[in-house]
Design an enzyme around this catalytic site. Structure first.
Site, PDB file in Angstrom:
ATOM      1  N   GLU A   3      12.012   2.544   3.750  1.00  0.00           N
ATOM      2  CA  GLU A   3      10.934   2.809   4.706  1.00  0.00           C
ATOM      3  C   GLU A   3      11.332   2.600   6.164  1.00  0.00           C
ATOM      4  O   GLU A   3      10.729   3.199   7.053  1.00  0.00           O
ATOM      5  CB  GLU A   3       9.729   1.914   4.385  1.00  0.00           C
ATOM      6  CG  GLU A   3       9.173   2.078   2.988  1.00  0.00           C
ATOM      7  CD  GLU A   3       8.628   3.464   2.730  1.00  0.00           C
ATOM      8  OE1 GLU A   3       8.195   4.128   3.695  1.00  0.00           O
ATOM      9  OE2 GLU A   3       8.637   3.898   1.568  1.00  0.00           O
ATOM     10  N   PHE A  43       0.837  -1.199   0.000  1.00  0.00           N
ATOM     11  CA  PHE A  43       0.000   0.000   0.000  1.00  0.00           C
ATOM     12  C   PHE A  43       0.869   1.244   0.000  1.00  0.00           C
ATOM     13  O   PHE A  43       1.779   1.397   0.824  1.00  0.00           O
ATOM     14  CB  PHE A  43      -0.903  -0.001   1.237  1.00  0.00           C
ATOM     15  CG  PHE A  43      -1.838   1.185   1.323  1.00  0.00           C
ATOM     16  CD1 PHE A  43      -2.970   1.248   0.537  1.00  0.00           C
ATOM     17  CD2 PHE A  43      -1.585   2.226   2.207  1.00  0.00           C
ATOM     18  CE1 PHE A  43      -3.844   2.339   0.614  1.00  0.00           C
ATOM     19  CE2 PHE A  43      -2.447   3.312   2.302  1.00  0.00           C
ATOM     20  CZ  PHE A  43      -3.578   3.360   1.501  1.00  0.00           C
ATOM     21  N   GLY A  44       0.575   2.164  -0.925  1.00  0.00           N
ATOM     22  CA  GLY A  44       1.281   3.432  -0.991  1.00  0.00           C
ATOM     23  C   GLY A  44       0.342   4.591  -0.731  1.00  0.00           C
ATOM     24  O   GLY A  44      -0.781   4.606  -1.253  1.00  0.00           O
ATOM     25  N   TYR A  45       0.781   5.569   0.043  1.00  0.00           N
ATOM     26  CA  TYR A  45      -0.073   6.710   0.383  1.00  0.00           C
ATOM     27  C   TYR A  45       0.654   8.040   0.242  1.00  0.00           C
ATOM     28  O   TYR A  45       0.039   9.095   0.326  1.00  0.00           O
ATOM     29  CB  TYR A  45      -0.578   6.587   1.825  1.00  0.00           C
ATOM     30  CG  TYR A  45       0.528   6.497   2.849  1.00  0.00           C
ATOM     31  CD1 TYR A  45       1.084   7.635   3.405  1.00  0.00           C
ATOM     32  CD2 TYR A  45       1.043   5.263   3.238  1.00  0.00           C
ATOM     33  CE1 TYR A  45       2.116   7.558   4.319  1.00  0.00           C
ATOM     34  CE2 TYR A  45       2.071   5.172   4.157  1.00  0.00           C
ATOM     35  CZ  TYR A  45       2.603   6.318   4.691  1.00  0.00           C
ATOM     36  OH  TYR A  45       3.634   6.226   5.581  1.00  0.00           O
ATOM     37  N   GLY A  46       1.982   7.991   0.030  1.00  0.00           N
ATOM     38  CA  GLY A  46       2.772   9.213  -0.088  1.00  0.00           C
ATOM     39  C   GLY A  46       3.688   9.121  -1.288  1.00  0.00           C
ATOM     40  O   GLY A  46       3.233   9.001  -2.426  1.00  0.00           O
ATOM     41  N   SER A  47       4.989   9.130  -1.060  1.00  0.00           N
ATOM     42  CA  SER A  47       5.934   9.120  -2.175  1.00  0.00           C
ATOM     43  C   SER A  47       5.901   7.815  -2.962  1.00  0.00           C
ATOM     44  O   SER A  47       6.303   7.787  -4.131  1.00  0.00           O
ATOM     45  CB  SER A  47       7.356   9.386  -1.671  1.00  0.00           C
ATOM     46  OG  SER A  47       7.791   8.349  -0.823  1.00  0.00           O
TER      47      SER A  47
END
Length: 220
Positions: free
Chosen positions: A125, A48-52
């Protein structure tokens, strides 16, 4: 899910003083092995990606879907004093803090590439242990998937909750680090969300104010 998650200390006015330590390669490896302890070799993995990660995933993927994660929201609640700031003038990057929901993107990584790409993902991360890797349900139009999600570790000294908007704007405007100005990171994220059809009212407001201020500030 920043790339830019390297924490500093405390306080919106400086950020110097609290512990700051990069994780060792052994610590990152142990964390990754723990997260993958139930993974079966060759099995595809969702991230899951939510930013960069939305605008710079840096890994090969075979599927990409819009997704909603419930129980967490996107927030500028993580100090960055290497990638988007310095120990003397830390920046802010996005993390997933508790409460609400977050619209983002899930990527499907083929099982064959997991051993090759996950160490780089962990270096990106988990450089300081600012996140907690979790396998959480994400809703997509094609159904629910269990995805790897990096959520905020509130016990990490880089966590900074609920700053006033004016302080967020001031920090983001002035901070810059190894990967460039903090303002670019925030605006790129806002642009990527808009391009993906994701509406984040809080981020849109902050990005609008930053963009307006950038155009009205005198040239230095």
């Amino acid at each position: 899910m920043p790339l830019d998650a390297v924490p500093p200390d405390a306080g919106p006015t400086g950020g110097a003083g609290l512990p700051f330590r990069l994780w060792t390669a052994q610590e990152r490896q142990a964390s990754m092995e723990t997260a993958l302890r139930h993974w079966r070799e060759g099995e595809d993995v969702w991230v899951f990606g939510y930013g960069s990660l939305i605008w710079r995933p840096e890994f090969d993927y075979e599927g990409r879907r819009l997704a909603t994660l419930r129980g967490y929201h996107r927030a500028l609640c993580l100090w960055s004093r290497v990638n988007r700031g310095t120990p003397e003038s830390p920046g802010l990057v996005f993390a997933l803090d508790r409460g609400g929901s977050c619209r983002g993107v899930v990527y499907r990584l083929p099982g064959a590439v997991v051993p090759r790409f996950f160490p780089a993902l962990w270096q990106r991360e988990m450089s300081t242990g600012a996140y907690l890797p979790r396998w959480l349900s994400c809703q997509t139009e094609a159904g629910t998937v269990k995805a790897l999600v990096f959520v905020m570790n509130r016990s990490n000294p880089a966590y900074i909750p609920a700053l006033p908007e004016a302080e967020i704007l001031a920090i983001v405007r002035r901070a810059s680090g190894r990967y460039g100005p903090c303002i670019d990171y925030v605006l790129h994220t806002a642009e990527a969300l808009h391009a993906a059809g994701i509406h984040d009212a809080r981020l849109a407001r902050v990005a609008g104010l930053l963009a307006a201020q950038r155009h009205t500030l005198p040239e230095g």
